[in-house]
Design an enzyme around this catalytic site. Structure first.
Site, PDB file in Angstrom:
ATOM      1  N   LEU A  17       0.716  -1.292   0.160  1.00  0.00           N
ATOM      2  CA  LEU A  17       0.001   0.090  -0.140  1.00  0.00           C
ATOM      3  C   LEU A  17       0.852   1.236   0.026  1.00  0.00           C
ATOM      4  CD1 LEU A  17      -3.123  -1.187   2.566  1.00  0.00           C
ATOM      5  CD2 LEU A  17      -2.542  -1.732  -0.083  1.00  0.00           C
ATOM      6  N   TYR A 168      -2.790  -6.854  17.057  1.00  0.00           N
ATOM      7  CA  TYR A 168      -3.017  -5.856  15.883  1.00  0.00           C
ATOM      8  C   TYR A 168      -4.041  -5.182  15.929  1.00  0.00           C
ATOM      9  CZ  TYR A 168      -2.945  -5.052  10.788  1.00  0.00           C
ATOM     10  OH  TYR A 168      -3.075  -4.522   9.562  1.00  0.00           O
TER      11      TYR A 168
HETATM   12  N1  LIG Z   1      -2.920  -5.709   2.993  1.00  0.00           N
HETATM   13  C1  LIG Z   1      -3.891  -5.506   3.767  1.00  0.00           C
HETATM   14  O1  LIG Z   1      -4.870  -6.334   3.562  1.00  0.00           O
HETATM   15  C2  LIG Z   1      -3.929  -4.385   4.888  1.00  0.00           C
HETATM   16  C3  LIG Z   1      -5.239  -4.293   5.594  1.00  0.00           C
HETATM   17  C4  LIG Z   1      -5.426  -3.265   6.446  1.00  0.00           C
HETATM   18  C5  LIG Z   1      -4.228  -2.797   6.846  1.00  0.00           C
HETATM   19  N2  LIG Z   1      -3.025  -2.848   6.226  1.00  0.00           N
HETATM   20  C6  LIG Z   1      -1.895  -2.078   6.711  1.00  0.00           C
HETATM   21  O2  LIG Z   1      -1.464  -1.419   5.655  1.00  0.00           O
HETATM   22  C7  LIG Z   1       0.047  -0.761   5.929  1.00  0.00           C
HETATM   23  C8  LIG Z   1       0.824  -1.396   4.835  1.00  0.00           C
HETATM   24  O3  LIG Z   1       0.782  -3.144   4.718  1.00  0.00           O
HETATM   25  P1  LIG Z   1       0.810  -3.687   3.387  1.00  0.00           P
HETATM   26  O4  LIG Z   1      -0.184  -4.335   3.305  1.00  0.00           O
HETATM   27  O5  LIG Z   1       1.141  -2.898   2.141  1.00  0.00           O
HETATM   28  O6  LIG Z   1       2.169  -4.879   3.806  1.00  0.00           O
HETATM   29  P2  LIG Z   1       3.580  -4.976   3.162  1.00  0.00           P
HETATM   30  O7  LIG Z   1       4.051  -6.083   4.005  1.00  0.00           O
HETATM   31  O8  LIG Z   1       3.397  -5.061   1.498  1.00  0.00           O
HETATM   32  O9  LIG Z   1       4.244  -3.668   3.413  1.00  0.00           O
HETATM   33  C9  LIG Z   1       4.399  -3.079   4.543  1.00  0.00           C
HETATM   34  C10 LIG Z   1       5.891  -2.377   4.831  1.00  0.00           C
HETATM   35  O10 LIG Z   1       6.146  -2.066   5.980  1.00  0.00           O
HETATM   36  C11 LIG Z   1       7.816  -2.465   6.294  1.00  0.00           C
HETATM   37  N3  LIG Z   1       8.071  -2.128   7.653  1.00  0.00           N
HETATM   38  C12 LIG Z   1       7.802  -3.462   8.395  1.00  0.00           C
HETATM   39  N4  LIG Z   1       8.231  -3.069   9.701  1.00  0.00           N
HETATM   40  C13 LIG Z   1       8.988  -2.114   9.476  1.00  0.00           C
HETATM   41  C14 LIG Z   1       9.763  -1.104  10.352  1.00  0.00           C
HETATM   42  N5  LIG Z   1       9.773  -1.402  11.739  1.00  0.00           N
HETATM   43  N6  LIG Z   1      10.515   0.058   9.940  1.00  0.00           N
HETATM   44  C15 LIG Z   1      10.113   0.617   8.636  1.00  0.00           C
HETATM   45  N7  LIG Z   1       9.340  -0.362   7.905  1.00  0.00           N
HETATM   46  C16 LIG Z   1       8.764  -1.330   8.170  1.00  0.00           C
HETATM   47  C17 LIG Z   1       7.881  -3.485   5.518  1.00  0.00           C
HETATM   48  O11 LIG Z   1       9.366  -3.789   5.209  1.00  0.00           O
HETATM   49  C18 LIG Z   1       7.084  -3.430   4.116  1.00  0.00           C
HETATM   50  O12 LIG Z   1       7.848  -2.938   3.031  1.00  0.00           O
HETATM   51  C19 LIG Z   1       0.302  -1.708   7.111  1.00  0.00           C
HETATM   52  O13 LIG Z   1       0.277  -0.816   8.364  1.00  0.00           O
HETATM   53  C20 LIG Z   1      -0.898  -2.606   7.307  1.00  0.00           C
HETATM   54  O14 LIG Z   1      -1.308  -2.970   8.801  1.00  0.00           O
HETATM   55  C21 LIG Z   1      -2.927  -3.633   5.329  1.00  0.00           C
END
Ligand SMILES: NC(=O)c1ccc[n+]([C@@H]2O[C@H](COP(=O)([O-])OP(=O)(O)OC[C@H]3O[C@@H](n4cnc5c(N)ncnc54)[C@H](O)[C@@H]3O)[C@@H](O)[C@H]2O)c1
Length: 263
Positions: A17, A168
């Site tokens: 995202l 979470y």
């Molecule tokens: N994909 C979904 O279905 C979904 C749904 C609800 C919320 N979210 C939220 O959206 C956000 C993005 O998630 P996503 O789905 O793109 O996942 P993703 O795993 O593709 O991306 C998350 C990124 O965060 C980085 N990250 C993790 N820990 C870190 C840290 N300590 N410092 C810096 N970077 C760090 C990772 O390296 C990764 O690049 C998150 O906050 C997640 O909780 C995602």
């Protein structure tokens, strides 16, 4: 807030995202500072977009010193490009499921709770906190005197956390709860705060879900019965950056999905 000519900081910007937000911001004429722990993906994205529009900095948002050096480098970059800070998108996040009490009567390890909270909650708050003095020092823009926008990322789990999502859900519920008081604190500076709460979106976080879980999730969905695409998320974030009337609100982005207890 006009995206063109401004710099936006995106944590977790190397993947999923956050990466879609980075691409969207750069396509709209803005600059993006990508903060992430994933060197490979972060470097690849910055190379794809080019050094005049995107920079990657390795950063661990659970480490306040790591954020401090990323903030200093961002401020230096904005001085060099002449594109002032315009917004913060703290999208770094981790899932890390665990039952509060498992079948063997073992409570969830506190280290696992701390891990999730330190990235999703403390990491979000700390990154915003450290960047705000610089955002508040920018020249106000337009008739409203707007200085910037914070777009935080919660989750459907803030409202309907599933089994195994206590930590979470706590982290994302806290992000949702921070939205209004943060907007109230920052209104005197012309800085808005919006939170997006997505349901299931395609990303690295969801890529490894089993077919059983995916099928179960589809049953919980109304329309459309599919996972969201990162570009559908980033288009709402872009709108939140651009629409000055959006403030102090948590927007669900979920196609009317309501998560059940388990799948
Ligand atoms: N994909 C979904 O279905 C979904 C749904 C609800 C919320 N979210 C939220 O959206 C956000 C993005 O998630 P996503 O789905 O793109 O996942 P993703 O795993 O593709 O991306 C998350 C990124 O965060 C980085 N990250 C993790 N820990 C870190 C840290 N300590 N410092 C810096 N970077 C760090 C990772 O390296 C990764 O690049 C998150 O906050 C997640 O909780 C995602």
């Amino acid at each position: 807030m006009k995206i063109a000519g401004r710099t936006f900081v995106v944590s977790g910007g190397a993947s999923g995202l956050g990466r879609a937000c980075v691409r969207d911001i750069c396509a709209a004429g803005g600059n993006a500072m990508i903060l992430d722990m994933n060197d490979e993906l972060g470097t690849a994205l910055a190379t794809e977009l080019g050094p005049s529009t995107a920079q990657f900095l390795p950063c661990d948002v659970s480490d306040t010193a790591s954020i401090a050096s990323a903030v200093a480098a961002t401020v230096a970059w904005t001085a060099q490009t002449g594109k002032p800070l315009g917004g913060i998108i703290p999208a770094a996040g981790v899932g890390h499921p665990g039952l509060i009490l498992d079948k063997q009567l073992r409570p969830v390890p506190l280290e696992s709770v701390d891990f999730v909270l330190s990235i999703n909650l403390r990491g979000t708050l700390d990154l915003v906190r450290q960047l705000l003095p610089h955002l508040a020092a920018t020249e106000p823009e337009g008739a409203d005197g707007e200085r910037g926008v914070v777009v935080m990322v919660a989750s459907a789990a803030a409202f309907e956390g599933q089994m195994g999502q206590v930590a979470y859900a706590a982290s994302k519920g806290a992000v949702a709860s921070m939205t209004l008081p943060m907007a109230r604190d920052l209104s005197r500076f012309g800085i808005r705060v919006v939170t997006v709460a997505p349901s299931m979106f395609e990303s690295n976080m969801t890529a490894h879900m089993s077919d059983k879980v995916r099928t179960g999730l589809k049953k919980a969905m109304e329309f459309p019965p599919r996972a969201g695409q990162p570009e559908e998320f980033s288009s709402l974030v872009r709108h939140a950056l651009e629409n000055v009337m959006l403030n102090g609100v948590v927007i669900r982005l979920d196609g009317a999905t309501r998560m059940p207890s388990k799948l």
